[in-house]
Design a protein around this motif. Sequence first.
Motif, PDB file in Angstrom:
ATOM      1  N   THR A 206       0.833  -1.209   0.000  1.00 18.05           N
ATOM      2  CA  THR A 206       0.000   0.000   0.000  1.00 18.05           C
ATOM      3  C   THR A 206       0.863   1.253   0.000  1.00 18.05           C
ATOM      4  O   THR A 206       0.580   2.217  -0.723  1.00 18.05           O
ATOM      5  N   VAL A 207       1.917   1.253   0.781  1.00 17.03           N
ATOM      6  CA  VAL A 207       2.817   2.417   0.850  1.00 17.03           C
ATOM      7  C   VAL A 207       3.505   2.636  -0.496  1.00 17.03           C
ATOM      8  O   VAL A 207       3.552   3.761  -1.003  1.00 17.03           O
ATOM      9  N   ALA A 208       4.033   1.564  -1.100  1.00  9.29           N
ATOM     10  CA  ALA A 208       4.713   1.685  -2.390  1.00  9.29           C
ATOM     11  C   ALA A 208       3.731   2.133  -3.474  1.00  9.29           C
ATOM     12  O   ALA A 208       4.040   3.002  -4.298  1.00  9.29           O
ATOM     13  N   PHE A 209       2.542   1.555  -3.461  1.00  6.17           N
ATOM     14  CA  PHE A 209       1.506   1.914  -4.431  1.00  6.17           C
ATOM     15  C   PHE A 209       1.136   3.390  -4.308  1.00  6.17           C
ATOM     16  O   PHE A 209       1.093   4.118  -5.301  1.00  6.17           O
ATOM     17  N   THR A 210       0.907   3.834  -3.090  1.00  9.63           N
ATOM     18  CA  THR A 210       0.513   5.228  -2.860  1.00  9.63           C
ATOM     19  C   THR A 210       1.607   6.188  -3.299  1.00  9.63           C
ATOM     20  O   THR A 210       1.329   7.183  -3.985  1.00  9.63           O
ATOM     21  N   GLY A 211       2.852   5.923  -2.926  1.00  9.65           N
ATOM     22  CA  GLY A 211       3.960   6.789  -3.335  1.00  9.65           C
ATOM     23  C   GLY A 211       4.096   6.853  -4.848  1.00  9.65           C
ATOM     24  O   GLY A 211       4.296   7.924  -5.428  1.00  9.65           O
ATOM     25  N   SER A 212       3.964   5.708  -5.489  1.00  8.82           N
ATOM     26  CA  SER A 212       4.093   5.643  -6.937  1.00  8.82           C
ATOM     27  C   SER A 212       2.987   6.436  -7.639  1.00  8.82           C
ATOM     28  O   SER A 212       3.249   7.187  -8.586  1.00  8.82           O
ATOM     29  N   ILE A 213       1.771   6.287  -7.177  1.00 10.68           N
ATOM     30  CA  ILE A 213       0.639   6.984  -7.796  1.00 10.68           C
ATOM     31  C   ILE A 213       0.735   8.491  -7.557  1.00 10.68           C
ATOM     32  O   ILE A 213       0.453   9.286  -8.456  1.00 10.68           O
ATOM     33  N   LEU A 214       1.171   8.894  -6.371  1.00 10.65           N
ATOM     34  CA  LEU A 214       1.315  10.333  -6.096  1.00 10.65           C
ATOM     35  C   LEU A 214       2.465  10.952  -6.900  1.00 10.65           C
ATOM     36  O   LEU A 214       2.438  12.144  -7.203  1.00 10.65           O
ATOM     37  N   GLY A 215       3.457  10.156  -7.252  1.00  3.12           N
ATOM     38  CA  GLY A 215       4.575  10.669  -8.044  1.00  3.12           C
ATOM     39  C   GLY A 215       4.286  10.755  -9.532  1.00  3.12           C
ATOM     40  O   GLY A 215       4.933  11.501 -10.264  1.00  3.12           O
ATOM     41  N   ALA A 216       3.307   9.988 -10.010  1.00  2.00           N
ATOM     42  CA  ALA A 216       3.000   9.945 -11.447  1.00  2.00           C
ATOM     43  C   ALA A 216       2.689  11.327 -12.046  1.00  2.00           C
ATOM     44  O   ALA A 216       3.220  11.669 -13.107  1.00  2.00           O
ATOM     45  N   PRO A 217       1.869  12.168 -11.393  1.00  3.19           N
ATOM     46  CA  PRO A 217       1.611  13.484 -11.985  1.00  3.19           C
ATOM     47  C   PRO A 217       2.861  14.375 -12.042  1.00  3.19           C
ATOM     48  O   PRO A 217       2.972  15.226 -12.921  1.00  3.19           O
ATOM     49  N   VAL A 218       3.806  14.147 -11.143  1.00  3.51           N
ATOM     50  CA  VAL A 218       5.051  14.924 -11.170  1.00  3.51           C
ATOM     51  C   VAL A 218       5.841  14.560 -12.435  1.00  3.51           C
ATOM     52  O   VAL A 218       6.322  15.444 -13.146  1.00  3.51           O
ATOM     53  N   GLY A 219       5.949  13.261 -12.716  1.00  2.00           N
ATOM     54  CA  GLY A 219       6.611  12.819 -13.940  1.00  2.00           C
ATOM     55  C   GLY A 219       5.908  13.362 -15.174  1.00  2.00           C
ATOM     56  O   GLY A 219       6.547  13.792 -16.139  1.00  2.00           O
ATOM     57  N   TYR A 220       4.590  13.341 -15.143  1.00  4.08           N
ATOM     58  CA  TYR A 220       3.786  13.852 -16.254  1.00  4.08           C
ATOM     59  C   TYR A 220       4.089  15.334 -16.496  1.00  4.08           C
ATOM     60  O   TYR A 220       4.328  15.755 -17.630  1.00  4.08           O
ATOM     61  N   MET A 221       4.090  16.106 -15.422  1.00  4.17           N
ATOM     62  CA  MET A 221       4.338  17.555 -15.557  1.00  4.17           C
ATOM     63  C   MET A 221       5.772  17.835 -16.005  1.00  4.17           C
ATOM     64  O   MET A 221       6.016  18.746 -16.801  1.00  4.17           O
ATOM     65  N   LEU A 222       6.730  17.067 -15.523  1.00  2.00           N
ATOM     66  CA  LEU A 222       8.109  17.219 -15.993  1.00  2.00           C
ATOM     67  C   LEU A 222       8.199  16.971 -17.497  1.00  2.00           C
ATOM     68  O   LEU A 222       8.890  17.691 -18.213  1.00  2.00           O
ATOM     69  N   GLY A 223       7.507  15.945 -17.942  1.00  2.00           N
ATOM     70  CA  GLY A 223       7.481  15.651 -19.370  1.00  2.00           C
ATOM     71  C   GLY A 223       6.845  16.777 -20.168  1.00  2.00           C
ATOM     72  O   GLY A 223       7.327  17.150 -21.242  1.00  2.00           O
ATOM     73  N   LYS A 224       5.790  17.312 -19.640  1.00  5.42           N
ATOM     74  CA  LYS A 224       5.072  18.391 -20.323  1.00  5.42           C
ATOM     75  C   LYS A 224       5.921  19.667 -20.372  1.00  5.42           C
ATOM     76  O   LYS A 224       5.992  20.333 -21.402  1.00  5.42           O
ATOM     77  N   TRP A 225       6.542  20.012 -19.248  1.00  3.10           N
ATOM     78  CA  TRP A 225       7.287  21.279 -19.172  1.00  3.10           C
ATOM     79  C   TRP A 225       8.686  21.190 -19.768  1.00  3.10           C
ATOM     80  O   TRP A 225       9.122  22.100 -20.453  1.00  3.10           O
ATOM     81  N   LEU A 226       9.402  20.110 -19.471  1.00  2.00           N
ATOM     82  CA  LEU A 226      10.799  20.023 -19.895  1.00  2.00           C
ATOM     83  C   LEU A 226      11.030  19.080 -21.070  1.00  2.00           C
ATOM     84  O   LEU A 226      11.892  19.331 -21.904  1.00  2.00           O
TER      85      LEU A 226
END
Length: 187
Positions: free
Chosen positions: A52-72
Amino acid sequence: MFDQITQIFMQYGIWGLFGLAFLDSFIVPVPPFFLQIGMSLIDPTSAMRYATVAFTGSILGAPVGYMLGKWLGKPLLQKLLPEKWTAMATEQFAKNGDAAVLIGSFTPIPFKVFTILSGVFNYSLTKLMLFAILGRGIKFYLIGLLFHLYGKHAKELLDSYLEVTVLGIGALVAIVWLIWKKRKKSA
C-alpha cells in the motif's frame, strides 16, 4: 548502485519505501519493488502494508513525472528530433498510449519512462492515472500478497517465476486491451 540506493532508502523504513516509490515515478533509477521485497522478506506480516505504501507513493509521483514531461521533455524533444518524428511519435502514443502505460505500469521497465512520455506526448493525465492505478496496483499488491501468503518462501517464488509471471500478465492485459479496443471501434 541499485543496492546502495536501496540501502539508503531502507534506513528510513516505511517512509523510505514511500519516498523511493514516489521518486521512481519521475527520477530515481531504482524501482521500489526491490525495497518492497527486502522489507517484506524481513517482515512478511507487513507485506500488504508495504504494498500500500509503495503503491501510494508511486501513484502520487506519477503526476510529477507527467508535468516534468510536459514542461521540460517537450521542448527538449523538439530540439533533438525533427518535427515530423515528434509528430509521428505523438500520434503513435495517442493511438497506443493506453496499452503502453497499462503494460508499462507493472513491467520492469522504469515507470518514469511512461509518466514522462505521457506528458511529452500530451497523453491524458486522467488515463495515465487510471492505468497507473491498475498496473501499479497489480504489481505492488501481487508482491505483497505473495509475501503475506507464503512468508519468506515468496522470495524463492519471485526469483523463479517473476519474469514469466510479469510477461504472462502483460500478454493477458495486452490481449484484453486489444479485444476491448476492437469492440469499442465496432460499437
